[in-house]
Write an enzyme that holds these catalytic residues in place. Structure first.
Site, PDB file in Angstrom:
ATOM      1  N   ASN A 182      38.564  43.619 -14.049  1.00  0.00           N
ATOM      2  CA  ASN A 182      37.734  44.787 -14.319  1.00  0.00           C
ATOM      3  C   ASN A 182      38.398  45.569 -15.457  1.00  0.00           C
ATOM      4  OD1 ASN A 182      39.739  46.535 -13.221  1.00  0.00           O
ATOM      5  ND2 ASN A 182      38.793  46.455 -11.187  1.00  0.00           N
ATOM      6  N   ASP A 245      33.698  40.619  -6.337  1.00  0.00           N
ATOM      7  CA  ASP A 245      33.822  39.275  -5.771  1.00  0.00           C
ATOM      8  C   ASP A 245      32.474  38.561  -5.743  1.00  0.00           C
ATOM      9  OD1 ASP A 245      36.550  39.655  -5.329  1.00  0.00           O
ATOM     10  OD2 ASP A 245      36.204  40.572  -3.377  1.00  0.00           O
TER      11      ASP A 245
END
Length: 294
Positions: A182, A245
């Site tokens: 991220n 995820d």
């Protein structure tokens, strides 16, 4: 059908829902508490299985009640668990606070995951037989490196989520095909705050980078090309736990099916958008038909 091996963590998420997260030394009253199967590895396995892949989970649970529940949850989503070890002691847990804006703060206790320091012959064989390997950093680093090297030796494409973020050794990066941090992890790995600049630094070590940007979408960069921003669908987030995820698990399925990168990223972004509109991590992950409908 795409075959995916996941070498990663399996945790029980202990989730408290609050109007706002407490500050240091502060106590707040929550409105709800849930126990939900999770762990970055298990979450990615469930996401990939629900998206249509044949998935095997490599990791460990404890010999406690949580371990039984975690194994059953994976099997319910169609994930193979014959290589999921049962270790003496407690299963891993993640203690999560989710606020009314869908944000979260997480403390992970590794438990049985910490026993995964090396791989056995059956585990390396499963990696070698897969089309893709998914890795994260909630297992001891030696096992992660061993799994990545086993994949590289057999030409298996590896996707790494560098979370929890830590210094990545060259012996691991040399085996990674796609790195998916991220924006905060990308900044921590490179010391560069701008995602485009961070991607350029990361491309010195891996051939492809996807930096997830939350509600702003994701930035894709490959060697020899310009970075491209792919916007995310506009939705109202209820709980962002597990969204990353979900993105990685479904992205792996799309890439394994040979979809072009823009199509694969759009499909994975749609899956993540569905996930954040529901509470929980693994329980919020969409099935293939739901993603296709979006």
């Amino acid at each position: 059908m795409t075959g995916i091996a996941v070498l990663g963590s399996t945790n029980m998420d202990l989730v408290a829902y609050v109007a706002r997260a407490p500050g240091r030394g502060e106590t707040v009253t929550g409105r709800e508490f849930r126990t939900i199967p999770g762990g970055k590895g298990a979450n990615q396995a469930v996401a990939a299985a629900r998206a249509g892949a044949e998935v095997v989970m490599i990791g460990a649970v404890g010999d406690d009640a949580y371990g039984v529940t975690l194994r059953a949850g994976l099997e319910h989503s169609g994930v193979r668990t014959d290589l999921l070890r049962t270790a003496q002691g407690p299963s891993g847990t993640a203690h999560i606070v989710v606020d009314d804006e869908g944000g979260n703060a997480i403390v992970v206790i590794p438990g049985a995951n910490a026993t995964m320091t090396t791989l056995g012959p059956g585990e390396t064989a499963a990696i070698a037989a897969a089309d893709l390997l998914l890795l994260q950093l909630e297992l001891p680093l030696p096992a992660v490196v061993e799994g990545a090297q086993a994949a590289r030796a057999q030409g298996v494409r590896t996707i790494l989520t560098p979370s929890p973020v830590q210094l990545l050794p060259d012996e691991l990066l040399d085996c990674v095909g796609v790195l998916v941090p991220n924006e905060h992890e990308a900044a921590a790995l490179t010391g560069v705050g701008d995602p485009r600049a961070a991607a350029a630094v990361l491309l010195r070590h891996v051939p492809e980078v996807v930096i997830t940007l939350g509600a702003r979408g994701c930035l894709y960069a490959g060697r020899g090309g310009e970075p491209v921003l792919f916007p995310a669908p506009e939705v109202t987030a209820v709980d962002t736990t597990g969204a990353g995820d979900t993105f990685v698990g479904t992205l792996a399925v799309a890439l394994g099916e040979g979809r072009p990168v823009p199509e694969a990223l759009a499909w994975a972004s749609s899956a993540a958008a569905l996930c954040v509109q529901r509470p929980g991590a693994s329980t919020s992950m969409p099935y293939r038909g739901e993603i296709d409908a979006v």
